[in-house]
Every structure is written in structure tokens, then in C-alpha cells.
Write a protein that holds these residues in place. Structure first.
Motif, PDB file in Angstrom:
ATOM      1  N   ILE A  54       0.796  -1.383   0.059  1.00  0.00           N
ATOM      2  CA  ILE A  54       0.026   0.030  -0.035  1.00  0.00           C
ATOM      3  C   ILE A  54       1.079   1.194   0.177  1.00  0.00           C
ATOM      4  O   ILE A  54       0.603   2.219  -0.735  1.00  0.00           O
ATOM      5  CB  ILE A  54      -1.009  -0.093   1.105  1.00  0.00           C
ATOM      6  CG1 ILE A  54      -1.774  -1.268   1.089  1.00  0.00           C
ATOM      7  CG2 ILE A  54      -1.567   1.471   1.304  1.00  0.00           C
ATOM      8  CD1 ILE A  54      -2.792  -1.263   2.380  1.00  0.00           C
ATOM      9  N   GLY A  55       1.969   1.251   0.891  1.00  0.00           N
ATOM     10  CA  GLY A  55       2.934   2.333   0.957  1.00  0.00           C
ATOM     11  C   GLY A  55       3.519   2.704  -0.485  1.00  0.00           C
ATOM     12  O   GLY A  55       3.800   3.567  -1.025  1.00  0.00           O
ATOM     13  N   VAL A  56       3.903   1.420  -1.144  1.00  0.00           N
ATOM     14  CA  VAL A  56       4.770   1.715  -2.461  1.00  0.00           C
ATOM     15  C   VAL A  56       3.688   2.087  -3.229  1.00  0.00           C
ATOM     16  O   VAL A  56       4.279   2.966  -4.076  1.00  0.00           O
ATOM     17  CB  VAL A  56       5.045  -0.021  -2.933  1.00  0.00           C
ATOM     18  CG1 VAL A  56       5.704   0.258  -4.306  1.00  0.00           C
ATOM     19  CG2 VAL A  56       6.266  -0.355  -1.738  1.00  0.00           C
ATOM     20  N   GLY A  57       2.520   1.604  -3.533  1.00  0.00           N
ATOM     21  CA  GLY A  57       1.689   2.213  -4.521  1.00  0.00           C
ATOM     22  C   GLY A  57       1.560   3.930  -4.039  1.00  0.00           C
ATOM     23  O   GLY A  57       1.312   4.569  -5.120  1.00  0.00           O
ATOM     24  N   TYR A  58       1.165   4.041  -2.925  1.00  0.00           N
ATOM     25  CA  TYR A  58       0.759   5.476  -2.653  1.00  0.00           C
ATOM     26  C   TYR A  58       2.088   6.363  -2.869  1.00  0.00           C
ATOM     27  O   TYR A  58       1.969   7.321  -3.723  1.00  0.00           O
ATOM     28  CB  TYR A  58       0.624   5.811  -1.188  1.00  0.00           C
ATOM     29  CG  TYR A  58       0.493   7.349  -0.775  1.00  0.00           C
ATOM     30  CD1 TYR A  58      -0.736   7.993  -1.146  1.00  0.00           C
ATOM     31  CD2 TYR A  58       1.590   7.735  -0.393  1.00  0.00           C
ATOM     32  CE1 TYR A  58      -0.788   9.268  -0.853  1.00  0.00           C
ATOM     33  CE2 TYR A  58       1.437   9.307   0.202  1.00  0.00           C
ATOM     34  CZ  TYR A  58       0.396   9.941  -0.132  1.00  0.00           C
ATOM     35  OH  TYR A  58       0.440  11.231   0.166  1.00  0.00           O
ATOM     36  N   LEU A  96      -4.311   9.094   5.748  1.00  0.00           N
ATOM     37  CA  LEU A  96      -5.453   8.070   6.236  1.00  0.00           C
ATOM     38  C   LEU A  96      -4.826   6.736   5.611  1.00  0.00           C
ATOM     39  O   LEU A  96      -5.091   5.790   6.429  1.00  0.00           O
ATOM     40  CB  LEU A  96      -6.423   8.477   5.771  1.00  0.00           C
ATOM     41  CG  LEU A  96      -7.255   9.917   6.152  1.00  0.00           C
ATOM     42  CD1 LEU A  96      -8.590   9.989   5.387  1.00  0.00           C
ATOM     43  CD2 LEU A  96      -7.323   9.795   7.892  1.00  0.00           C
ATOM     44  N   LEU A  97      -3.970   6.700   4.366  1.00  0.00           N
ATOM     45  CA  LEU A  97      -3.466   5.398   4.316  1.00  0.00           C
ATOM     46  C   LEU A  97      -2.543   4.878   4.861  1.00  0.00           C
ATOM     47  O   LEU A  97      -2.276   3.540   4.979  1.00  0.00           O
ATOM     48  CB  LEU A  97      -3.155   5.410   2.681  1.00  0.00           C
ATOM     49  CG  LEU A  97      -4.189   5.623   1.425  1.00  0.00           C
ATOM     50  CD1 LEU A  97      -3.566   5.925   0.239  1.00  0.00           C
ATOM     51  CD2 LEU A  97      -5.149   4.340   1.539  1.00  0.00           C
ATOM     52  N   SER A  98      -1.928   5.676   5.637  1.00  0.00           N
ATOM     53  CA  SER A  98      -0.700   5.073   6.604  1.00  0.00           C
ATOM     54  C   SER A  98      -1.319   4.164   7.602  1.00  0.00           C
ATOM     55  O   SER A  98      -0.408   3.189   7.952  1.00  0.00           O
ATOM     56  CB  SER A  98      -0.167   6.278   7.479  1.00  0.00           C
ATOM     57  OG  SER A  98       0.487   7.288   6.505  1.00  0.00           O
ATOM     58  N   ALA A 101      -1.733   0.901   6.006  1.00  0.00           N
ATOM     59  CA  ALA A 101      -0.110   0.237   5.468  1.00  0.00           C
ATOM     60  C   ALA A 101       0.464  -0.201   6.647  1.00  0.00           C
ATOM     61  O   ALA A 101       1.342  -1.224   6.670  1.00  0.00           O
ATOM     62  CB  ALA A 101       0.854   1.201   4.726  1.00  0.00           C
ATOM     63  N   ASP A 102       0.299   0.409   7.761  1.00  0.00           N
ATOM     64  CA  ASP A 102       0.771  -0.061   9.158  1.00  0.00           C
ATOM     65  C   ASP A 102       0.174  -0.182  10.185  1.00  0.00           C
ATOM     66  O   ASP A 102      -0.302   0.755  11.293  1.00  0.00           O
ATOM     67  CB  ASP A 102       2.051   1.119   9.496  1.00  0.00           C
ATOM     68  CG  ASP A 102       2.768   0.850  10.982  1.00  0.00           C
ATOM     69  OD1 ASP A 102       2.821  -0.369  11.281  1.00  0.00           O
ATOM     70  OD2 ASP A 102       3.121   1.737  11.540  1.00  0.00           O
ATOM     71  N   PRO A 103      -0.861  -1.214  10.204  1.00  0.00           N
ATOM     72  CA  PRO A 103      -1.912  -1.375  10.988  1.00  0.00           C
ATOM     73  C   PRO A 103      -1.729  -1.758  12.597  1.00  0.00           C
ATOM     74  O   PRO A 103      -2.254  -1.283  13.550  1.00  0.00           O
ATOM     75  CB  PRO A 103      -2.703  -2.630  10.700  1.00  0.00           C
ATOM     76  CG  PRO A 103      -1.630  -3.307   9.638  1.00  0.00           C
ATOM     77  CD  PRO A 103      -0.776  -2.496   9.318  1.00  0.00           C
TER      78      PRO A 103
END
Length: 425
Positions: A54-58, A96-98, A101-103
Motif C-alpha cells: 500500500i505504501g509502495v503504491g501511494y 489516512l492510508l498510513s 499500510a501500518d495497522p
């Protein structure tokens, strides 16, 4: 009067340099540097992310967005409201995606890290401190939601971004107001300079002709007297127009003897050609009625010129302006400095070429100027000294000084500093 002289063109205001431009350039660099910082942080903590893809994509999208929109943050015109909205969406979305990516919340910084401050600063520079406060509040809420609780560090980061963006927005608004004030002041100054130039030209030509018509008409009488009266009224009205003082409606103020013709020695010398430089000594020789002078240039046969044996070259416009100021001083000698029997007083022109400045002295052996007469003449709208002489010298960065003792003549000292770039070599 139809053309604009070189000296007048130099007096026109130039474009006001915007203080915003350095801020836009700094913001462009900030976005690139903070993008690299966010990518480096993610790479260092890659193994701690629960869902690193998710982090790579963002970050891939953020990198493309930052590089493709670099030109958008180079000026206020390119940084549109739509772009700012999308930029803030990119920042808030990354925060918000963080949490996805890091639950486990094992990594402290969010995916965009301090890149989000650039989005808020762009709003501050473009729209001022009020919109900056809104944008920073939006980013702050997203940070608190991502953190999950009101921790001290999260609150500290939110307040830091908020205060910084509001301060930048306020400074930009003050700078814009200052720029508008400066631009308005420059326009007023340019208008005043043009007004003074026109007033000098009018004084050297139209007003003197009207005064001559009034005097001659009164002397002849009959229908000519009526014409003279009308010319006198027009002279008073024109003086009020060029000086900005309303006419008082009373009889015209006393007028001195007008000159029959006004010769501008700078114009005479530059009629055949307009070189880059002219010899000031040659122009002053013409003003003194020397070889090549106009028939009515100054008090005929009563002016003596003395100057250096070598030429004194000056830029053409500067030399003509100084010579015109000297001609105006000689006109005053002819009109005011007369002996008991009406003969014109003798006058002397002295040109001194010194390393630091050029000095031109015009001296006469007339009755002198009574104390306070120059100030009273200016108040009456008589602009010979104020505009034709002092105004010309001030425009060049020089000065004009009158030294007079009743019964012992008058001395007009014109000084022009050489260190003034654009006025002298």
C-alpha cells in the motif's frame, strides 16, 4: 511637448518585483526534497509495515504527482484552486492510508511525512492566512484520526503546521498590500514628474507668450487691450492648472517683463544631430549668445561665459537639461535684473568640471532678490525658479541654490554630482 525625453523615460516606474516569487521557488524545492525524505523513511522502515505494498503504491503516485506538478507551484497564476484541492487530497489521503499500510502502528511517521506541509504552504501563499488555517486544520484532523488518540507528539505536529502556515499566509498578505501601495506610489510619482515636465515646458513657452500679449495689448490699447486682458486671464488660469492651485478669482498677480522669445540651447545644439553625448560647454556658449546662438538667446551682448579649455561631455539628455536650466536663469536675469534706465544687467556663466561634480554658476550684477521673494513667487504660481531651474536639476539628482544680496546681484549655483549613474558618465 509631444515627445517623451530620455530623462523622462528613465523617470517612469519600472515593474515592482514581487516578494512572492522567492516563496514559490522555495516551495518547489521543498516539495522535491520532502518527497525524497518520505521515500527514504519508507525504505528504511519497509520491514516494519504490515502491508508495505500500500505504501509502495501511494509513494509511486505521490512521486509522479510531485514531479508532474512542479510547474504548478512556480507562480500564483499556475497554482489554481483546483490544483490546491487535489494537492490537499493527496496529502490527506496519504495520512489516512498510513494506518492501512501500518495497522500495528509500528512506524511513527505517516507515508507522506512532512511533504504534507508543502500542500498547506501552497494554500497559504496563494490564498492567505484564512485559507491556510482551514487547510492546516484539515491536515491536523487527518493526523489525529490516523494516530487514533490525542497524543502529545501528534498534537505538537498539528500545531506546528498550523502556526507556520498561518504565519506565512499573513506575511504574504502584508507583502501584497505593500506591493500595491508601492506600485500606487510609483504611479503617483511618475504622474508628478510628467506634470512638472509639462509645467516647465509651459512656463518656457505658453505662459511667457500670454504675458507678452497681455503687456503689448495693454500698451497698444483699443481692441488689442481686450485681447491682452483675455490673455492675462488665460495666463492666470493656466498657472493654476499646472501648479494645482485654484485661481482666487482676483485680478491677475503682477507679472514681470516677458521675454520676446525663449531659446532652448539644448534644442539648438541637438537640432542637426542627436549623439549619445554633448559638450556642456558648447551648449552654455550658445546660451550666452556665442557663435551659433539664436538671435534672442539671453540678454544680447551682456553674457560672458567661462569654462574649461577641454570639452565637458555629458549624456545628451542630461546636457540639454542643464543647459535649459541655465537658459531659464538667464531669462530671469533679462526679466528681473535691469538697471535704473531699463538696460539689462550683465551676466556671467562659469562652468567648473570637478572629479566629483559639475558646477554651473550664473551670476548677474542686478539689484538682487529681496528676501522671501522666491517663496512668494512659487506661492503665486510663478514657476521659473521652482520648476524651470530647480525642477530640472532635481530630476537629474542635482541641486540649485540662490545666493542674493540686495543691491549686489544674484548668483544661481547649479550642482550635478558625477557619481549618479544614469545622469552622468
Amino acid at each position: 511637448m509631444g515627445g517623451v525625453r530620455a530623462a523622462d523615460r528613465r523617470a517612469e516606474p519600472g515593474p515592482v518585483i514581487s516578494v512572492e516569487q522567492p516563496l514559490w521557488r522555495a516551495l518547489t524545492g521543498y516539495r522535491v526534497v520532502t518527497l525524497g525524505y518520505a521515500v527514504a523513511l519508507f525504505a528504511l522502515g519497509y520491514g516494519d509495515y504490515g502491508r508495505p505494498l500500500i505504501g509502495v503504491g501511494y509513494l509511486a503516485v505521490l512521486t509522479a504527482w510531485t514531479l508532474l506538478t512542479l510547474r504548478r507551484v512556480t507562480s500564483a497564476e499556475r497554482c489554481t484552486a483546483r490544483f490546491l484541492a487535489l494537492d490537499l487530497t493527496m496529502a490527506v489521503g496519504g495520512i489516512l492510508l498510513s494506518s492501512l499500510a501500518d495497522p500495528a502502528n509500528r512506524v511513527g511517521p505517516t507515508l507522506p511525512s512532512i511533504w504534507v506541509a508543502g500542500a498547506v504552504i501552497a494554500v497559504a501563499i496563494k490564498s492567505g492566512w484564512r485559507w491556510a488555517a482551514f487547510a492546516s486544520a484539515l491536515v491536523g484532523v487527518a493526523n489525529l484520526v490516523e494516530d487514533g488518540h490525542f497524543s502529545r507528539s501528534a498534537l505538537h505536529n498539528v500545531l506546528l503546521v498550523c502556526v507556520a502556515s498561518i504565519a506565512i499566509g499573513y506575511v504574504v498578505e502584508v507583502a501584497r498590500a505593500s506591493e500595491r501601495t508601492l506600485a500606487r506610489a510609483l504611479r503617483i510619482e511618475a504622474a508628478n514628474r510628467e506634470r512638472e515636465r509639462l509645467a516647465r515646458d509651459i512656463h518656457d513657452s505658453v505662459l511667457q507668450v500670454l504675458a507678452m500679449v497681455q503687456r503689448r495689448g495693454t500698451a497698444i490699447g483699443g481692441e488689442a487691450a481686450e485681447l491682452g486682458r483675455l490673455a492675462g486671464e488665460q495666463e492666470v488660469a493656466l498657472r493654476a492648472l499646472v501648479t494645482g492651485r485654484p485661481p482666487d478669482g482676483s485680478a491677475p498677480p503682477p507679472r514681470s517683463e516677458p521675454i520676446e522669445a525663449s531659446a532652448d540651447p539644448g534644442t539648438a545644439a541637438g537640432a542637426a544631430q542627436d549623439p549619445d553625448e554633448l559638450d556642456l560647454g558648447a551648449l552654455l556658449t550658445l546660451a550666452a549668445g556665442g557663435p551659433g546662438a539664436a538671435p534672442d538667446a539671453g540678454p544680447r551682448g551682456r553674457v560672458t561665459y567661462a569654462g574649461p579649455g577641454c570639452p565637458v561631455p555629458l549624456p545628451a539628455a542630461t546636457a540639454r537639461t542643464v543647459a535649459a536650466a541655465v537658459a531659464a536663469a538667464l531669462d530671469n536675469v533679462r526679466r528681473h535684473a535691469t538697471g535704473p534706465s531699463g538696460e539689462p544687467a550683465a551676466a556671467w556663466i562659469l562652468l567648473e568640471d570637478e572629479p566629483e561634480e559639475i558646477t554651473v554658476t550664473v551670476r548677474d550684477d542686478g539689484p538682487g532678490i529681496p528676501e522671501g521673494r522666491l517663496a512668494a513667487a512659487e506661492a503665486e504660481g510663478r514657476m521659473g525658479a521652482a520648476l524651470s531651474i530647480r525642477g530640472r536639476m532635481t530630476e537629474l539628482g542635482g541641486s540649485a541654490r540662490w545666493i542674493s544680496v540686495p543691491g549686489q546681484g544674484t548668483e544661481v549655483e547649479l550642482r550635478l554630482p558625477r557619481q549618479r549613474k544614469g545622469a552622468l558618465r
